[in-house]
Scaffold this active site. Sequence first.
Site, PDB file in Angstrom:
ATOM      1  CE1 TYR A 125      -3.647   2.613   0.908  1.00  0.00           C
ATOM      2  CE2 TYR A 125      -1.813   3.636   2.079  1.00  0.00           C
ATOM      3  CZ  TYR A 125      -3.076   3.720   1.536  1.00  0.00           C
ATOM      4  OH  TYR A 125      -3.769   4.898   1.608  1.00  0.00           O
ATOM      5  CD  GLU A 172      -6.009   4.829  -1.059  1.00  0.00           C
ATOM      6  OE1 GLU A 172      -7.066   4.839  -1.713  1.00  0.00           O
ATOM      7  OE2 GLU A 172      -5.975   4.712   0.184  1.00  0.00           O
TER       8      GLU A 172
END
Lengths: 387, 291
Positions: free
Chosen positions: A109, A197
Site C-alpha cells: 500500500y 493512493e
Amino acid sequence: MDIHEYQAKELLNKHGIKTLKSILCFKPDEVYSAYKTLSSSVAVVKAQVHAGGRGKGGGVKIAKSADEAKSISEKMIGMNLVTAQTGKEGKLVKKVLVEEGAAIIKEFYLSLTVDRKNAAIAFVLSAEGGMEIEEVSKNHPEKILTVSVNPLYGLKSYHILEMSLFLGIDKNLFGGFSKLINLLYGAFIAEDISMLEINPLILTGSDEFIPLDAKIILDDNADFRHPYFKDLIDEDEEEPLEVKAKSVGLNYIKLDGNVGCMVNGAGLAMATMDTIKEFGAAPANFLDVGGTADAKRVETAFNILLSDKNVKGIFINIFGGIVKCDMVAEGVVSAAKNIGLKLPVVVRLEGTNADEAAKIIENSGMNFVSAESLADGAKKISKIVNG
Amino acid sequence: MSILVNKNTNVLVQGITGKEGSFHAQKCIEYGTKVTAGVTPFKGKTLFNDSVPVYNTIKEAKKEHKIDATMVFVPAGFAAAGVIEAIEAEIPLIVCITEGIPVIDMLNVKAALNCSKSLMIGPNCPGIITADECKIGIMPGFIHKKGRVGVLSRSGTLTYEAVNQLTKAGFGETTCIGIGGDPIIGSPFISFLKMFEQDTETDAVVMIGEIGGTAEEEASEYVKNHMKKPVIGFIAGKTAPAGKRMGHAGAIISGGKGTASDKLKTMEKNGIHIADNPSVIAETVKKALNI
C-alpha cells in the site's frame, strides 16, 4: 476533485510511471476487442466510477478469454455498483477499464497526502497491500509507516531508504523502488495533487514496481495553472444539483433531510445545519450564498433548493456584514414573489437594520416567518416541517 | 492591551487598487486603521483615495515607511508570491484574506514562514481586529466592542455570530482573529492562545473550529497544559457528510478523521467549555467566567 482510475494512470504515465497496458471501453463489443488487443493470458475488467472498494462490490473481475471479458462487461456496464463509499443507492457504471494481467510477487500500500499538521507531504506505506488502509491503521498501526517530507528540502534518499527497509524490499530492487518514489513525489507537486493512493502497488515477476490501481484527488484551487483539469470532470459522477449550483457560482451540497438551508458563509452554513438537527429536523443541504446575498443570487438559490423535492420548508440565515439586512430582506421577498414560492420560509437576518428587515419579512404577504436568532429560526422551521 | 495589533499599527495593503482590496482598505481606514501605504505592481507613484501612497513593490514601500503589518488581497494565483515577498521584507504580521490558494503553494509559504521573523494569519480568513483600534480584514467593524474576550475562529460569518453575541451580552472583545479555512494555514490556534494567555485584558477565549484536520485537538492539549484562562469552544459540522468539502477547503472529513464528535470529545476531556450550538456561545462564556 476526484478523477477516474484510467485518468489517474494517464497522469502517472505522463510523469514516466509505468502502469499495465489497459484500454477504456464503453460497450461489451469494445471489451471483446480490447481483450484481443492486449494479448494477455488474463485480463481484468474494472468498473470506472468515483468510489473505492470496487472489488468487494463486484466492480473488478478477472477474465480468461475475450468471450468471458465480454460477458463480464455485459453485466457490469449498466449495473448500479454499490460499495462502502457509494451509499446504498450505488453508482451507475458507464465505462470499464480492461487491463492486462501481471504475475504478482508482492503487494504494497502506498499513498501521498498533504500532512496538515506538519505542513508537509506525507508518504503512507504498508506491506499489507490490497487491504483497506483504515482497517490496518485501526487494528495494526505498527504495520503502517508515515514519512513526512518537508517541501523546503524535498524528498531525499534517506526517506526512500526508510520506506524500503520498512517494506522489506530487497537491496537489489532499491534502484527501481527509488525511481518510482521520486517520480510519484514529482508528479504530486507538478500536478497539484491533494491525494494519490496506490493500492495495491505490486512487485511483478520481472522485478518491476507497478501501480495496479490508482486513485487521485486534484486540488481544484490549482485549476488556473492546469487547464486540463476541466477535461477530467465526469458530470455523471456528480450530484446534478451540485453541478447546477456550481455553474451559477453557488456552493451547494445535497443532504437527506427536508429543511432547505440558505446561509452566507461556510462555517455559519454548517452551524445552521447542526442547529436544525438539534431541534429535531434534518437539513436538506449545505448552501453558502456568499457575501453578496442580493435578489438575483437569492432567486438562483431558491431555484436550486426547490429542485430538491424533499424540501418541505426553507430556513434563510444571513449574517449581514457589510450589506444591510433590510436590503437583503427586500431581495428575499422579491425573489420569492418572482418564482411564486409557496413553501413556508423562516428568515433570520442579523446585522445592520435587522429590525426593519424583520418588518419587511413579516409584512411581505408571503408564507414567511421572521426569527430573531439562529436557534429561534431553527426551532421555528423544525416545528413547521415536523407538523 | 490586546494582541498583535492596536491603534499604532502601521498597515500596508497588498493589492490596494483591486476591487476587493480598494473596497476593504477604505473600510479599514474608516474604522481607524493606520493604512500607511499600498502595493500594486505597475501602479507605483500614485495615491489611493488621494491619501495613501501606492508602490510597485514592498521593497519600495519599506524605504519610505515603517510597516508593522500587511493585509494581502492579491488574487489566488499570485497570493503565495505576495506573502513570500512580505516574508522577505521581514514584515512582522502578514494577514492574508485571499481564498483559493493552491495547497502546494501554501506548503512553500509555510516552509518559508518557519525560517522567518513573520507571523501569518490566514489565508482564506476575515482577518484580525482589535475592537475600536485597528481592523485588518473584511469583518463588519460595528459588531465589535472593546471588552474582555479573545476570539479565534476558522470561519467568517460564524465568527461574526459569536462576536455579535459577546458584544450584546456586554462582554465585548479584546482581539478577534480569523485563522483561516484552508487545510494549510499560516498559524494554528495555539500561536494565538499563547498570546491571549499573556494578555492582561483578555479574561477568556472563544475558539470556533470546524470539521477537518486536528487543529482543535492540538489546541485543546495546549489549553490543558498551559492555560489558566477559560477557553470556550464550538465545532461546526456535526451533520456534515464524510468526504465532502463543506465550503472551506479545509472542512472535510477524510478517512474517517476530523469529525466534529472526535474533536468535541478531545476538547471536553481537555477542559474546554463546549457551546452545543452557536446561539449559546455568550451564555457559555458567562458560565465559564462564573458570572
